[in-house]
Design an enzyme around this catalytic site. Structure first.
Site, PDB file in Angstrom:
ATOM      1  N   TYR A 269       0.847  -1.195   0.000  1.00 21.01           N
ATOM      2  CA  TYR A 269       0.000   0.000   0.000  1.00 21.01           C
ATOM      3  C   TYR A 269       0.884   1.247   0.000  1.00 21.01           C
ATOM      4  CZ  TYR A 269      -3.098  -3.527   2.242  1.00 21.01           C
ATOM      5  OH  TYR A 269      -3.805  -4.655   2.579  1.00 21.01           O
TER       6      TYR A 269
ATOM      7  N   CYS B 190      -4.620   3.412  10.871  1.00 20.61           N
ATOM      8  CA  CYS B 190      -5.416   4.515  11.414  1.00 20.61           C
ATOM      9  C   CYS B 190      -6.659   3.979  12.114  1.00 20.61           C
ATOM     10  CB  CYS B 190      -5.825   5.463  10.302  1.00 20.61           C
ATOM     11  SG  CYS B 190      -6.861   4.699   9.047  1.00 20.61           S
TER      12      CYS B 190
END
Length: 487
Positions: free
Chosen positions: A346, A442
């Site tokens: 990612y 997150c």
């Protein structure tokens, strides 16, 4: 926190235009009220309650008539008066009055706090916010070990380097711009958001004035008419460079030269200005069509000693100061000696991978978004990095193919979306068998679910470090290191 954080900023906006036509949910300020036909079916009573704790979303927990209720802006130990509304099986609460306040309660400094919903914790002092986030991570990570103390900010305001303002007409057909009220399409007109970069909010105010003087029409979701839908602003916190993106419903920009001239004269600090065209009726802010009106179309910023070009669509962490703390911790967890092959899954525009390249033998970055890969390659060249390569594709499939060819990686660094990684990706990590995994997230909740899979398949959690990337909100970043078991 890759690509997709803070839900409020998916569709940011403002006040008193949209009538919750899509969500069908009431604004918090309306809870407990009755009118029209609903009045005969909805019962509202007053209740005195005491808060016993907080949910993961920062709402107060109370007991009322055998039910567990959640109340916004209520703190543990506080006694309060609520309006409790019941309609069928649904119960809603509205905080009417604090009878006994907590010592940790403060007056929210934001004028829009009760309406907006973008920040959830401004009624807590800094110490209470820190403890809430620490306890949230501690509870989620309890099966894997004790997290380190959370890394906080000295000045927990003005930190967002990216802001998004939605425009529309009010009832009097006047131009307004701001943020959507939580769970609605009702725009709250906002002049200053305390977690935005102040300069970004100044520019938005100027744009509002230019729209009025030039008769440039805001887009109306109800009718589909009008021009300007959103304004996206990105600020290079180190470089000082500023990008302004005007998101329009049509490529036909009447008075373009005059608008661009007026904006540049008012704000010479703007280094690039773009027009993005979004004709779709979706929650996506940016469309596919983009034209540079002024400047180079990107801005530059510095992170951990490296420089990065940032485009309108590229992901870049929204709190650079805390990001440096986060990435420095991730590099420490990776324990690089200069001999390792590192995979940056990612990878986005290459931030983590390029920082890792300074201490690794080689870095392989993989990302589905082709534009981001192009940016990562450009950033690699910009920084003179010779030992990093970036590829467009699915990171999980890429690692499975590496394993099938007998290739090895020593460290996998992953920073997935809020919903975490799926089992296909995690199984590809297990197949590749890196000695270490550094997992940046997150969303510690989905991160904890992924950690369970990795622990069941040969890895042990070594260290857990929460970072407060999003002060005044319930969101928290967390970096976890895992090592492969020897047997």
């Amino acid at each position: 926190m890759n690509k997709r954080k803070n839900n409020r900023y998916k569709k940011s906006g403002e006040k008193h235009t949209r009538r919750e036509k899509q969500s069908g949910k009431q604004h918090p300020a309306q809870l407990g009220r009755t009118n029209g036909k609903a009045a005969g079916r909805q019962k509202t009573v007053t209740a005195k309650v005491t808060c016993s704790g907080l949910t993961d979303e920062g709402k107060g927990i109370v007991q009322w008539e055998g039910k567990k209720l959640e109340v916004e802006h209520l703190l543990p130990g506080e006694t309060a008066e609520l309006a409790v509304s019941q309609k069928g099986r649904h119960t809603r609460t509205e905080l009417k009055r604090i009878i006994k306040p907590s010592d940790e309660r403060v007056k929210p400094p934001c004028d829009y706090y009760d309406e907006c919903g973008g920040c959830q914790l401004q009624h807590m002092n800094n110490q209470a916010q820190t403890r809430f986030k620490q306890e949230t991570v501690d509870a989620l990570m309890q099966p894997f070990g004790k997290p380190e103390p959370i890394l906080t900010m000295e000045h927990p305001y003005d930190y967002r380097n990216k802001s998004h303002t939605t425009f529309g007409p009010n009832k009097e057909r006047q131009v307004i711009g701001g943020l959507y009220a939580q769970n609605t399409h009702e725009i709250i007109p906002i002049d200053r958001c305390l977690i935005h970069d102040p300069k970004a909010d100044e520019i938005v105010q100027t744009i509002k004035g230019i729209m009025k003087s030039s008769k440039l029409q805001p887009y109306d979701e109800d009718t589909g008419h009008g021009f300007l839908r959103h304004v996206l602003i990105k600020v290079g916190k180190t470089s000082g460079e500023i990008m302004v993106v005007l998101v329009a419903a049509s490529p036909v920009f009447q008075g373009k030269k005059n608008v661009v001239k007026a904006l540049r004269e008012a704000h010479p600090e703007i280094t690039t200005l773009l027009l993005n065209v979004n004709k779709r009726n979706t929650s996506m802010v940016l469309g596919d069509e983009e034209k540079v009106l002024f400047g180079k179309g990107t801005i530059m910023d510095t992170l951990c000693g490296l420089t990065f070009d940032i485009s309108a669509k590229s992901f870049y962490q929204i709190n650079p100061g805390q990001t440096e703390k986060l990435y420095e911790k991730a590099m420490e967890m990776a324990e690089l000696t200069g001999k390792e092959t590192v995979i940056d899954a990612y990878c986005g525009i290459g931030t983590i991978g390029l920082i890792a390249s300074r201490k690794a033998s080689r870095v392989i970055g993989v990302e589905l978004n082709n534009d981001a890969v192009r940016d990562a390659i450009h950033n690699s060249k910009r920084n003179g990095v010779k030992n990093a390569r970036f590829y467009q594709g699915d990171a999980g499939e890429f690692m499975v193919q590496m394993a099938a060819r007998g290739e090895k990686a020593d460290v996998v660094m992953m920073d997935p979306p809020r919903n975490g990684s799926d089992e296909a990706f995690l199984s590809s990590v297990v197949k590749l068998q890196p000695e270490r995994v550094v997992y940046v997230s997150c969303n510690p909740q989905t991160q904890a679910q992924n950690l369970k899979y990795l622990e069941k398949n040969g890895y042990s959690v070594e260290e857990i470090q929460p970072v407060d990337m999003f002060p005044q909100t319930t969101h928290v970043e967390c970096c976890v290191s895992l090592v492969r078991n020897s047997n």
